[in-house]
Design an enzyme around this catalytic site. Structure first.
Site, short mmCIF file in Angstrom:
data_model
loop_
_atom_site.label_atom_id
_atom_site.label_comp_id
_atom_site.label_asym_id
_atom_site.label_seq_id
_atom_site.Cartn_x
_atom_site.Cartn_y
_atom_site.Cartn_z
N SER A 89 0.80 -1.22 0.00
CA SER A 89 0.00 0.00 0.00
C SER A 89 0.83 1.27 0.00
O SER A 89 0.30 2.35 -0.24
CB SER A 89 -0.91 0.01 1.23
OG SER A 89 -0.12 0.13 2.42
N GLY A 91 2.39 1.98 2.84
CA GLY A 91 2.51 2.20 4.27
C GLY A 91 3.62 1.36 4.88
O GLY A 91 4.22 0.51 4.22
N VAL A 92 3.86 1.57 6.17
CA VAL A 92 4.96 0.90 6.86
C VAL A 92 4.70 -0.60 6.99
O VAL A 92 5.58 -1.42 6.75
CB VAL A 92 5.18 1.53 8.24
CG1 VAL A 92 6.20 0.72 9.05
CG2 VAL A 92 5.67 2.97 8.09
N ASP A 93 3.49 -0.99 7.39
CA ASP A 93 3.21 -2.39 7.68
C ASP A 93 3.42 -3.29 6.46
O ASP A 93 4.13 -4.30 6.53
CB ASP A 93 1.78 -2.55 8.20
CG ASP A 93 1.58 -1.92 9.57
OD1 ASP A 93 2.58 -1.76 10.29
OD2 ASP A 93 0.43 -1.59 9.91
N SER A 94 2.81 -2.95 5.33
CA SER A 94 2.96 -3.79 4.14
C SER A 94 4.40 -3.77 3.63
O SER A 94 4.89 -4.76 3.07
CB SER A 94 2.00 -3.34 3.05
OG SER A 94 2.25 -2.00 2.64
N LEU A 113 -3.00 -1.84 -5.33
CA LEU A 113 -4.38 -1.85 -5.80
C LEU A 113 -4.89 -0.42 -5.93
O LEU A 113 -4.90 0.34 -4.96
CB LEU A 113 -5.28 -2.62 -4.84
CG LEU A 113 -4.87 -4.06 -4.51
CD1 LEU A 113 -5.96 -4.73 -3.69
CD2 LEU A 113 -4.58 -4.85 -5.77
N CYS A 181 -13.97 -5.15 1.88
CA CYS A 181 -12.81 -4.96 1.02
C CYS A 181 -11.89 -6.17 1.06
O CYS A 181 -11.40 -6.63 0.02
CB CYS A 181 -12.05 -3.70 1.44
SG CYS A 181 -10.62 -3.32 0.39
N GLY A 205 0.15 -6.88 4.87
CA GLY A 205 0.64 -6.39 6.15
C GLY A 205 -0.38 -6.46 7.26
O GLY A 205 -0.29 -5.70 8.23
N CYS A 282 -10.66 3.26 3.14
CA CYS A 282 -9.56 3.23 2.18
C CYS A 282 -9.89 3.90 0.85
O CYS A 282 -9.02 4.49 0.23
CB CYS A 282 -9.11 1.79 1.95
SG CYS A 282 -10.44 0.65 1.54
#
Length: 538
Positions: A89, A91-94, A113, A181, A205, A282
């Site tokens: 995405s 972001g940090v997690d993914s 996506l 989602c 993530g 999102c």
């Protein structure tokens, strides 16, 4: 490069959640992601020339030793190399999930996506963060030379998630877009889009853990378990997946607490290591949800009535802008006021200042559209745990199964161990057995025929055809200060007691199924933080 996949679009039509079931996937041990019906999808290779570059993001990361990342690979299946599709995405997690899979020796391809809006929201696109997301995603992939693909799922998202959300709000219910989602897009339409690419697994993530059966027990189901971080745990949002979807998933962060993920981002020298976590729905970006609702449902002025007295307090823009338990946006003095009931037929919103009184709480409700992650109902419906919203807290519960009025599906009557104030029709209730999430369903409007007690005068005023006869809104009297202090003290006591009960319940439940205290015991830090936030609200 562009790859175009075409199949029948009629399969994924927009239908009520009570009739929605995932289309079955053909089982496979070696290559789980096989073709199934899906609408037209587009995949586009995101090349360096199409990226929005920022030279400050291109710093190279310092090589890490095995000792740096090996303790964090237990949820990344490091025993043998796999071909993994990673949802990225920006972001940090993914991003950390991608780097852990890469460190585990897997062959990774990242996918971003794109689910932006149709033509009527073009004027908002400049306010949305998709360009930044892609920039960060590309920079993360460049660090380890992982290819990045962009998957365009606008039409699919609109048809299978957004249109459903609009219809649910129009009917006065409160849907959960994150659950939809995950079920219909991230692990539904996206899996279809890459079905011919022969990936072994799809990773993201999410803070959850999937326990897959060993090679000699492939007939056994995969199991969705709570993550190590009980506060960030996202099994609630994954609780409506099918077994065929679950068998294809990897969640590398399921064994790692959030604070360690941030530390790993720094160790990997990720370009987005200091980026804040995303908030909100999102597909909206920076669009206010009220603007989205107004654009697609419209506005219809109605009246706000006090539930206990029937007094006319003010006007609202339409019942679909409000959900049970909401206190924001009412614009009434002398509060806090809470939405406690809605009359959909007459477009009336009932409010109260006594939302948290004991005689107005519920512990019995009904759940439909049930889906069990194993593919089958559990052996027993007693001594389970339940989440009625995302968060670290559980209720102990028992289920009683019955047939719905139309006879087309089973309905579960949920008996909670204690009362809950904020049950909202359209939200999901997720069920657990120890550390394992076993399934979920949608909360129905009819609980045990005990909604918030609306007085007869309020009901009569709501049914009045000519609302002008109500006159002007009354002048709201502010509660006496002493009464408010007494009420706040009572609420504070209740919150303290509830927090203590939640801590004891969570620890006791998990100790029963796992000897690993580090995995089980919620820290006092998050309990203190939760208590502080609740006290600020009330």
């Amino acid at each position: 490069m562009m790859l175009r996949l075409r199949v029948n679009p009629a399969v994924w039509c927009s239908v009520p959640i009570s009739h929605f079931t995932s289309l079955p996937l053909t089982p496979s041990i070696l290559r789980p992601l096989l073709r199934r019906h899906n609408p037209r999808l587009f995949l586009t290779r995101f090349s360096a020339s199409s990226a929005v570059h920022n030279t400050s993001l291109s710093s190279s990361s310092k090589p890490l030793s095995d000792a740096d990342f090996l303790p964090f690979l237990s949820c990344s299946m490091p025993t043998y190399p796999l071909k993994v599709a990673v949802l990225l995405s920006g972001g940090v997690d993914s991003s950390v999930a991608l780097r852990l899979l890469h460190a585990a020796g897997h062959s990774c391809t990242a996918f971003y996506l794109k689910i932006w809006f149709q033509e009527d929201f073009e004027n908002f696109w400049s306010e949305c963060p998709w360009d930044d997301d892609l920039k960060y995603a590309k920079a993360v992939c460049d660090q380890v030379d992982v290819p990045l693909e962009v998957v365009h799922l606008t039409e699919e998202y609109w048809r299978n998630v957004v249109s459903y959300i609009i219809e649910e709000y129009r009917c006065g219910r409160t849907p959960n877009p994150d659950v939809l989602c995950n079920t219909r897009i991230k692990f539904g339409a996206f899996m279809d889009a890459i079905s011919n690419m022969e990936f072994d697994y799809v990773a993201s993530g999410h803070y959850a853990n999937v326990i897959h059966p060993s090679a000699d027990q492939m007939d056994k189901p995969s199991v969705l378990e709570l993550s190590k971080d009980m506060v960030k745990d996202q099994t609630y949002f994954l609780s409506h997946l099918s077994q065929n979807q679950l068998k294809r998933l990897l969640f590398p962060l399921g064994c790692i607490p959030k604070d360690e993920v941030r530390k790993l981002a720094a160790k990997f020298n990720l370009p987005n290591k200091d980026r804040k976590d995303s908030q909100g729905i999102c597909f909206l970006g920076k669009i206010k949800f009220s603007e989205f609702v107004a654009r697609h449902i419209g506005e219809d002025e109605g009246v706000i009535l006090e539930a206990e007295s029937g007094d006319f307090l003010g006007k609202h823009r339409g019942f679909w802008f409000y959900t049970i338990g909401q206190r924001q946006g009412l614009r009434l003095p002398g509060g806090p006021w809470y939405v406690v009931e809605k009359d959909i037929k007459n477009n009336v919103v009932f409010v109260s200042r006594n939302y948290f009184s004991f005689d107005k709480r519920r512990r019995v409700f009904r759940v439909g559209s049930l889906k069990w992650l194993s593919g089958f109902p559990p052996d027993q419906f007693t001594e389970l745990q339940c989440k009625v919203r995302h968060g670290p807290s559980f209720y102990s519960c028992n289920l009683t199964m019955e047939h719905s009025e139309d006879g087309h599906e089973d309905v579960a009557v949920v008996h909670l161990s204690e009362d809950d104030q904020g049950l909202a029709a359209g939200q999901f209730a997720a069920f657990y057995k120890g550390r394992s999430c076993i399934g979920s369903g949608v909360i129905l409007e009819s609980w045990d025929d005990q909604g918030f007690p609306v007085c007869q005068k309020a009901i009569e005023n709501a049914q009045m055809e000519d609302k002008s006869k109500l006159g002007k809104p009354i002048k709201i009297k502010v509660k006496p200060e002493s009464g408010m202090k007494e009420s706040k003290a009572k609420d504070d006591t209740e919150i303290h007691d509830k927090l203590r009960n939640e801590e004891a319940t969570v620890v006791e439940q998990i100790r029963e199924v796992s000897p690993d205290e580090a995995m089980a015991t919620p820290s006092m830090k998050w309990l203190g933080s939760l208590k502080k936030k609740l006290l600020q609200i009330f």
